[in-house]
Scaffold this active site. Structure first.
Site, short mmCIF file in Angstrom:
data_model
loop_
_atom_site.label_atom_id
_atom_site.label_comp_id
_atom_site.label_asym_id
_atom_site.label_seq_id
_atom_site.Cartn_x
_atom_site.Cartn_y
_atom_site.Cartn_z
N ARG A 79 -99.44 -52.13 15.04
CA ARG A 79 -99.32 -51.11 13.98
C ARG A 79 -99.32 -51.78 12.60
O ARG A 79 -98.48 -52.62 12.30
CB ARG A 79 -98.00 -50.34 14.17
CG ARG A 79 -97.79 -49.20 13.18
CD ARG A 79 -96.40 -48.63 13.33
NE ARG A 79 -96.11 -48.30 14.72
CZ ARG A 79 -96.47 -47.16 15.31
NH1 ARG A 79 -97.10 -46.25 14.63
NH2 ARG A 79 -96.18 -46.94 16.58
N CYS A 100 -91.19 -40.48 13.87
CA CYS A 100 -90.25 -41.59 14.01
C CYS A 100 -89.05 -41.38 13.08
O CYS A 100 -89.19 -41.36 11.86
CB CYS A 100 -90.95 -42.90 13.69
SG CYS A 100 -89.86 -44.31 13.82
N CYS A 141 -90.94 -50.33 20.82
CA CYS A 141 -91.70 -50.58 19.60
C CYS A 141 -90.99 -51.73 18.90
O CYS A 141 -89.88 -51.55 18.40
CB CYS A 141 -91.73 -49.32 18.73
SG CYS A 141 -92.46 -49.59 17.10
C1 DTB Z 1 -91.19 -50.56 11.12
O1 DTB Z 1 -91.43 -51.64 11.68
N1 DTB Z 1 -91.57 -50.23 9.88
C2 DTB Z 1 -91.08 -48.92 9.53
C3 DTB Z 1 -90.46 -48.42 10.85
N2 DTB Z 1 -90.54 -49.56 11.70
C4 DTB Z 1 -89.11 -47.84 10.85
C5 DTB Z 1 -90.16 -48.92 8.35
C6 DTB Z 1 -90.76 -49.54 7.11
C7 DTB Z 1 -89.76 -49.40 6.02
C8 DTB Z 1 -90.28 -49.86 4.70
C9 DTB Z 1 -89.24 -49.79 3.63
C10 DTB Z 1 -88.75 -48.40 3.32
O2 DTB Z 1 -89.57 -47.48 3.14
O3 DTB Z 1 -87.52 -48.23 3.19
#
Ligand code: DTB
Ligand code: SAM
Ligand code: SF4
Length: 326
Positions: A266, A103, A194
């Protein structure tokens, strides 16, 4: 409430129903969530995705939880879009470490068309490695979504984040409707959606239920529903928001599973701060996917050894990529 499996996948959820689910005795809620989960998935398999931040920091949006907003003084520094080769090399490593989906996240309000060309090249090459591809690049127009689809993008992540009512307390630089429009453009392009949210922002249970009603009344449901526990980052406006009760987080996952049983829920950001026992409850509630690797986008995530031990303790197995035999 008896479990009606014939009409389990519905798009007409009311706030009353969602709040009633949330309020149920914990054991009843988890039992029904796990029972429904088993109708659609192998309960002992968990899908593994790997995140990479292909363009970090300097984002013009003001999402109050996010360390990548240019408006907040955090440890994240603004960087340019990564080179395609470097992204592909990291994807190869992620695949060799056991991830089945890759991703790619960018701290953009929306991609410029010139940037999109580069992201399309990344998608093509990552897919050629045998990985499923996912991207999260901010708002997308329909032609942009079509370009990503043609490049081979399997999933697009774009979250509603919270209820429509609470949304304005968290983000002012784009509207809830902007988000729904992007989701519509992604759908029209034939890319899997998603879409989930983030809890622990200081929202009420009603707001959490409101988010789930919005998600569950999308037709079709998002194929993947990330539920993030806020990672409080120094320098962001939410740095000192009080802890969300862990049981309330598990209730959120279980309610999401009951309302969208055929979707993959998730267990996303926040695992680094959770005990093994807490994560076990999340899997029992129907979480069927996690992010692996010691970094999310900019914040820490459990490393491979830690997750391998957890999987051993719980008898969990990584799920094979879609369409591949177990
Ligand atoms: C989602 O819902 N969570 C992920 C992904 N999609 C892109 C990202 C979490 C980010 C947490 C904060 C960071 O690491 O910057
Ligand atoms: N810039 C793009 C966007 O906002 O759509 C993509 C990346 S953004 C980091 C993706 C999601 O990560 C956000 O919608 C939010 O739900 C989640 N997220 C961001 N910062 C977080 C944090 N500190 N804790 C938990 N989740 C977070
Ligand atoms: Fe930018 Fe996305 Fe962070 Fe919001 S969540 S500030 S859009 S990177």
């Amino acid at each position: 409430m008896p479990l009606d499996t014939e009409t389990a996948v519905r798009h007409d959820w009311t706030m009353g129903e969602a709040e009633a689910l949330y309020h149920r005795p914990f054991n009843d809620l988890l039992f029904d969530a796990q029972t429904l989960h088993r109708r659609y998935f192998d309960a002992n398999q968990v899908q593994l995705s790997r995140l990479i931040s292909i363009k970090s920091g300097g984002c013009p949006e003001d999402c109050a939880y996010c360390p990548q907003s240019a408006g907040y003084d955090t440890d994240v520094t603004a960087e340019k879009l990564m080179e395609v080769d470097k992204v592909v090399a990291a994807a190869r490593q992620a695949r060799d470490d056991g991830a089945t989906r890759y991703c790619m996240g960018a701290a953009w309000r929306n991609p410029k068309d010139s940037d999109l060309e580069n992201v399309c090249a990344m998608v093509e090459e990552v897919r050629a490695l045998g990985l499923e591809t996912c991207a999260t690049l901010g708002m997308l127009s329909e032609p942009q979504a079509m370009k990503l689809k043609l490049a081979g993008l399997d999933y697009y992540n774009h979250n509603l984040d919270t209820s429509e009512e609470f949304y304005g307390d968290i983000i002012t630089t784009r509207t809830y409707q902007d988000r729904l429009d992007t989701l519509e453009n992604v759908r029209r392009a034939g890319i899997n959606v998603c879409c989930g949210g983030i809890v622990g922002l200081g929202e009420s249970r009603q707001d959490r239920a409101g988010l789930l009603v919005k998600l569950a009344n999308l037709n079709p449901h998002p194929e993947s529903v990330p539920i993030n526990m806020l990672v409080r980052v120094e320098g962001t406006p939410l740095e000192t928001v009080p802890d969300l009760d862990g049981i309330e987080f598990v209730r959120t996952l279980a309610t999401a599973k009951i309302m969208m049983p055929a979707s993959v829920i998730r267990l996303s950001a926040g695992r680094q701060e959770m005990t093994d026992e807490m994560q076990a409850l999340c899997f029992l509630a129907g979480a069927g996917s996690i992010f692996v690797g010691d970094k999310l986008l900019t914040t820490a995530n459990p490393d491979g050894d830690t997750d391998n031990k957890l999987f051993d303790r719980l008898g969990l197995r990584p799920a094979p990529a879609e369409g591949k035999p177990a």
